[in-house]
Design a protein around this motif. Structure first.
Motif, PDB file in Angstrom:
ATOM      1  N   GLN A  59       0.845  -1.208   0.000  1.00  0.00           N
ATOM      2  CA  GLN A  59       0.000   0.000   0.000  1.00  0.00           C
ATOM      3  C   GLN A  59       0.876   1.252   0.000  1.00  0.00           C
ATOM      4  N   ASP A  65      -3.958  -1.484  -3.305  1.00  0.00           N
ATOM      5  CA  ASP A  65      -4.955  -0.522  -2.851  1.00  0.00           C
ATOM      6  C   ASP A  65      -5.826  -1.198  -1.803  1.00  0.00           C
ATOM      7  N   GLY A  67      -7.866   0.307   0.085  1.00  0.00           N
ATOM      8  CA  GLY A  67      -9.095   1.068   0.249  1.00  0.00           C
ATOM      9  C   GLY A  67     -10.339   0.351  -0.224  1.00  0.00           C
ATOM     10  N   HIS A  68     -10.201  -0.608  -1.126  1.00  0.00           N
ATOM     11  CA  HIS A  68     -11.375  -1.321  -1.640  1.00  0.00           C
ATOM     12  C   HIS A  68     -11.765  -2.523  -0.783  1.00  0.00           C
ATOM     13  N   PRO A 151      -5.183   5.455   3.563  1.00  0.00           N
ATOM     14  CA  PRO A 151      -5.433   6.343   2.418  1.00  0.00           C
ATOM     15  C   PRO A 151      -6.372   5.698   1.410  1.00  0.00           C
ATOM     16  N   GLY A 152      -7.387   6.426   0.996  1.00  0.00           N
ATOM     17  CA  GLY A 152      -8.323   5.928  -0.002  1.00  0.00           C
ATOM     18  C   GLY A 152      -9.401   5.018   0.546  1.00  0.00           C
ATOM     19  N   LYS A 154     -12.804   3.882   2.617  1.00  0.00           N
ATOM     20  CA  LYS A 154     -14.121   4.476   2.850  1.00  0.00           C
ATOM     21  C   LYS A 154     -14.471   4.476   4.334  1.00  0.00           C
TER      22      LYS A 154
END
Length: 196
Positions: A59, A65, A67-68, A151-152, A154
């Motif tokens: 990351q 990522d 974030g998903h 970061p990123g 939700k």
């Protein structure tokens, strides 16, 4: 179709590793839980720590990522379910994943474990409205939150610490614990002395 084939290959490889380290053997799991053989616990800690360092390091390097990724909400039912899962693991010597691996490797008792798990899941589905009405499924502590901020993502963080750095630190802690643990915490019973 490629995704399904990849999932089958990865699942089979993961199952083979679980079987190889003894995670599909209820006797081995029992020895881990009664602290007379911690080799399996050390392997689990090492795997979690390594995965965490790689994921959050990726990351930070922009390769992954996070974030998903899905985050489960905190609610009382999760903790009650966790206690029930732990008790069932201690009694049966299997958790859901290791039970499937054991069945695939030919252990007949694992088939009964899987059947019991499916029966329990069906009972939960049938009684879900009652559980929902009880309030045990209501979120608390912010619902879907992480320990640090990613970061990123939700989701909010419980702390303002950077989540990827926190993930690496926790992962390194798990790895250190895996190497620091002795082979056992409870000594095995001394062999019976022969009568003179």
């Amino acid at each position: 179709m490629t995704t399904i084939l990849l999932a089958i290959v990865i699942g089979a490889a993961f199952g083979a590793v679980l079987d190889r380290i003894g995670a599909s053997n209820p006797n081995y799991i029992g020895k881990m839980l009664n602290l007379t053989n911690l080799n399996l616990a050390k392997a689990i800690l090492l795997a979690i720590g390594t995965g965490s360092v790689l994921m959050f390091g990726g990351q930070m390097a922009g390769l992954v990522d996070v974030g998903h990724m899905s985050v489960k909400a905190a609610y009382a039912g999760v903790f009650i379910g966790g206690l029930m899962l732990g008790a069932g693991w201690a009694l049966a010597g299997y958790c859901p994943g290791t039970g499937v691996v054991a069945a695939a490797s030919g252990r007949k008792d694992a088939l009964f474990f899987i059947a019991g798990g499916l029966l329990g899941a069906a009972a939960y589905m049938v009684t879900y409205p009652a559980w929902k009405a009880s309030g045990l499924l209501d979120s608390f502590a912010g619902g879907k939150v992480t320990l640090g901020t990613a970061p990123g993502a939700k989701y909010d963080g419980l702390t303002a610490l950077p989540g990827d750095l926190l993930g690496i630190i926790l992962g390194l802690g798990f790895i250190a614990l895996a190497f620091a643990l002795p082979d056992r915490l409870v000594p095995q019973k001394a062999a019976a002395q022969p009568a003179e």
